[in-house]
Scaffold this motif. Structure first.
Motif, PDB file in Angstrom:
ATOM      1  N   ARG A 114     -11.695   8.756   3.805  1.00 51.77           N
ATOM      2  CA  ARG A 114     -12.038   9.940   4.608  1.00 51.77           C
ATOM      3  C   ARG A 114     -11.596   9.704   6.048  1.00 51.77           C
ATOM      4  N   VAL A 115     -10.409  10.191   6.377  1.00 49.54           N
ATOM      5  CA  VAL A 115      -9.861  10.073   7.728  1.00 49.54           C
ATOM      6  C   VAL A 115     -10.618  11.014   8.669  1.00 49.54           C
ATOM      7  N   ASP A 116     -10.823  10.573   9.904  1.00 51.85           N
ATOM      8  CA  ASP A 116     -11.395  11.447  10.932  1.00 51.85           C
ATOM      9  C   ASP A 116     -10.267  12.352  11.434  1.00 51.85           C
ATOM     10  N   LEU A 157      -8.858   6.500  12.420  1.00 46.68           N
ATOM     11  CA  LEU A 157     -10.196   5.974  12.193  1.00 46.68           C
ATOM     12  C   LEU A 157     -10.875   6.831  11.137  1.00 46.68           C
ATOM     13  N   GLY A 158     -12.009   6.384  10.679  1.00 50.59           N
ATOM     14  CA  GLY A 158     -12.719   7.155   9.663  1.00 50.59           C
ATOM     15  C   GLY A 158     -13.640   6.270   8.851  1.00 50.59           C
ATOM     16  N   GLU A 159     -13.754   6.562   7.564  1.00 49.05           N
ATOM     17  CA  GLU A 159     -14.621   5.758   6.715  1.00 49.05           C
ATOM     18  C   GLU A 159     -14.106   5.724   5.286  1.00 49.05           C
ATOM     19  N   THR A 193       0.830  -1.206   0.000  1.00 53.05           N
ATOM     20  CA  THR A 193       0.000   0.000   0.000  1.00 53.05           C
ATOM     21  C   THR A 193       0.867   1.260   0.000  1.00 53.05           C
ATOM     22  N   ASP A 194       0.546   2.194  -0.879  1.00 51.44           N
ATOM     23  CA  ASP A 194       1.212   3.497  -0.883  1.00 51.44           C
ATOM     24  C   ASP A 194       0.540   4.361   0.179  1.00 51.44           C
ATOM     25  N   ASP A 195       1.229   4.521   1.323  1.00 52.07           N
ATOM     26  CA  ASP A 195       0.630   5.296   2.411  1.00 52.07           C
ATOM     27  C   ASP A 195       1.277   6.661   2.586  1.00 52.07           C
ATOM     28  N   SER A 196       1.917   7.142   1.536  1.00 54.83           N
ATOM     29  CA  SER A 196       2.586   8.447   1.630  1.00 54.83           C
ATOM     30  C   SER A 196       1.583   9.580   1.845  1.00 54.83           C
ATOM     31  N   PHE A 197       0.316   9.324   1.554  1.00 52.60           N
ATOM     32  CA  PHE A 197      -0.699  10.366   1.694  1.00 52.60           C
ATOM     33  C   PHE A 197      -1.094  10.588   3.160  1.00 52.60           C
ATOM     34  N   LYS A 198      -0.613   9.720   4.053  1.00 50.89           N
ATOM     35  CA  LYS A 198      -0.952   9.879   5.471  1.00 50.89           C
ATOM     36  C   LYS A 198      -0.352  11.152   6.062  1.00 50.89           C
ATOM     37  N   TYR A 199       0.681  11.678   5.410  1.00 54.24           N
ATOM     38  CA  TYR A 199       1.328  12.875   5.928  1.00 54.24           C
ATOM     39  C   TYR A 199       0.535  14.148   5.608  1.00 54.24           C
ATOM     40  N   LYS A 200      -0.496  14.009   4.755  1.00 50.22           N
ATOM     41  CA  LYS A 200      -1.310  15.161   4.398  1.00 50.22           C
ATOM     42  C   LYS A 200      -2.533  15.226   5.299  1.00 50.22           C
ATOM     43  N   TRP A 201      -3.070  16.411   5.432  1.00 45.61           N
ATOM     44  CA  TRP A 201      -4.220  16.626   6.308  1.00 45.61           C
ATOM     45  C   TRP A 201      -5.425  17.111   5.497  1.00 45.61           C
ATOM     46  N   ASP A 202      -6.603  16.720   5.961  1.00 48.25           N
ATOM     47  CA  ASP A 202      -7.871  17.218   5.402  1.00 48.25           C
ATOM     48  C   ASP A 202      -7.977  16.976   3.908  1.00 48.25           C
ATOM     49  N   VAL A 203      -7.673  15.751   3.508  1.00 49.84           N
ATOM     50  CA  VAL A 203      -7.779  15.389   2.093  1.00 49.84           C
ATOM     51  C   VAL A 203      -8.730  14.202   1.931  1.00 49.84           C
ATOM     52  N   ASP A 204      -9.413  14.151   0.785  1.00 52.85           N
ATOM     53  CA  ASP A 204     -10.200  12.981   0.390  1.00 52.85           C
ATOM     54  C   ASP A 204      -9.408  12.285  -0.698  1.00 52.85           C
ATOM     55  N   LEU A 205      -9.034  11.047  -0.443  1.00 52.84           N
ATOM     56  CA  LEU A 205      -8.163  10.330  -1.371  1.00 52.84           C
ATOM     57  C   LEU A 205      -8.921   9.209  -2.065  1.00 52.84           C
ATOM     58  N   PRO A 206      -8.997   9.209  -3.393  1.00 51.71           N
ATOM     59  CA  PRO A 206      -9.598   8.081  -4.106  1.00 51.71           C
ATOM     60  C   PRO A 206      -8.643   6.893  -4.112  1.00 51.71           C
TER      61      PRO A 206
END
Length: 406
Positions: free
Chosen positions: A395-397, A347-349, A289-302
């Motif tokens: 969609r991260v909480d 957590l999130g959805e 899994t490419d989890d490099s997007f975890k460092y960003k905040w308030d984003v919706d990632l497809p």
């Protein structure tokens, strides 16, 4: 005068009051090598120097300890400090005086510097010495519960002129120690009673060791740090099964991990990818899994669902996870933090999308764990259905992340 014969000869009248160390070499597997920067390190013990100037053989006989001892004596029912050591101090009264005086100084200065007793790192060191001092006072000196925090004013009076932070923080120091003391005092009598009965049982059976199970009970249920149990055992001529204690501690940690996992899964079996399963993913061509997007905040990632894992294993191609199913999803990319290194999992959805990008369902993410580079998002399908190849929106909480992020 040549006094070389007295060095390292355990002569009580020979003490080191000042040392000078020439920092010049580094030792490694190849031997000694010169350091690029050389310097001199020097240190002097204040109490030792004062004991020489005031002509006392013990640090504890100098004037900075006298007022603290006098205050402790007000609470002691076994008499004042007499300076006895070793076998002369058979009832450990003077040992208790010295420990309590040392510990109230340590705690006062540490709390003034911003440290507080808790269950981690330096905070746990403070909690341990506070409980050690409280035990010495109530068990050995027969002092009443709540005596310890009443020693703070005499520490401030003794050192406050040269350490103004003690004066400025006296109220906070007193409140913190009083709260901790009260919390432990509620358990202390039970712990002492338990240990006394345990000592009698062990010795009656011809033994001399506190089992790991009993030591862990003292730690986990009665709040006795393991070094306090060791100290009490030593005073009673006994030892503690530290290996057994460590095993009990590890078993408790595992139970806690399982309990947390069960809570997150709502009681469903825990989903874990072992080496065999991560290898199976790799064989199917699924990339980590490419989890490099975890460092960003308030984003919706497809993202795309690459695999679905349930209690019976991986879902077959074309099989769906329907509403109510508890499963783990491996995505091609994710904005979720996995639990690691003390970092709580996000957590999130996941919003389930159709080919037009419209929301047609929802997956609640209750936990995220990393296995061999694959992030397993575990949770429940709340609405709609999922299958391999489905498109989702992460969609991260982020409000929760802001509360738990270090």
């Amino acid at each position: 005068r040549d006094a070389a014969a007295l060095v390292n000869a355990d002569d009580p009248d020979v003490i080191e009051i000042w040392n000078i160390v020439f920092i010049q070499y580094n030792r490694d597997e190849k031997g000694l090598s010169l350091l690029p920067s050389k310097h001199i390190d020097t240190g002097m013990g204040l109490e030792r120097l004062v004991s020489i100037l005031q002509n006392h053989k013990s640090n504890y006989d100098i004037d900075v300890f006298t007022p603290i001892f006098n205050k402790i004596a007000e609470f002691s029912e076994v008499g004042p400090y007499e300076g006895k050591l070793g076998e002369e101090d058979a009832n450990l009264k003077d040992t208790a005086y010295r420990a309590i005086a040392d510990h109230i100084r340590t705690l006062s200065f540490a709390i003034a510097d911003g440290a507080v007793p808790n269950n981690e790192g330096r905070g746990y060191v403070l909690r341990r010495i506070l409980r050690r001092a409280t035990r010495y006072g109530q068990q050995i000196l027969k002092a009443p519960p709540g005596f310890f925090h009443q020693l703070v004013p005499v520490v401030v009076d003794t050192f406050g002129e040269f350490f103004p932070e003690l004066v400025e923080n006296q109220e906070t120091i007193t409140e913190v120690i009083a709260e901790e003391e009260q919390a432990f005092s509620n358990m202390l009598d039970r712990g002492i009673k338990f240990f006394t009965e345990l000592e009698s049982e062990v010795k009656a059976d011809g033994g001399s060791e506190v089992s790991g199970e009993k030591a862990f009970f003292l730690y986990d249920t009665l709040g006795f740090p393991i070094d306090l149990t060791e100290l009490m055992a030593e005073e009673a001529g006994m030892s503690v099964d530290i290996k057994g204690f460590s095993q009990e501690m590890e078993a408790q940690k595992e139970r806690s991990r399982q309990a947390r996992a069960a809570a997150k899964s709502g009681g469903a079996p825990q989903l874990v990818l072992i080496a065999e399963q991560t290898a199976a993913l790799a064989e199917k061509g699924v990339l980590p899994t490419d989890d490099s997007f975890k460092y960003k905040w308030d984003v919706d990632l497809p993202a795309t669902v690459m695999s679905i894992f349930g209690t019976e294993g991986f879902y077959e191609e074309g099989s769906e996870a329907s509403a109510g199913d508890f499963v783990g999803l491996v995505l091609d990319k994710s904005s979720f933090y996995a639990e690691a290194g003390g970092q709580e999992a996000d957590l999130g959805e996941l919003r389930i999308l159709d080919n037009a990008g419209e929301v047609v369902g929802k997956f609640e993410v209750r936990d995220v764990q990393a296995y061999g580079g694959f992030l397993l998002h575990t949770g429940v399908v709340q609405e709609g259905a999922l299958k391999v190849g489905a498109h989702v929106g992460c969609r991260v909480d982020y409000d929760r992340r802001r509360q738990v992020a270090p």
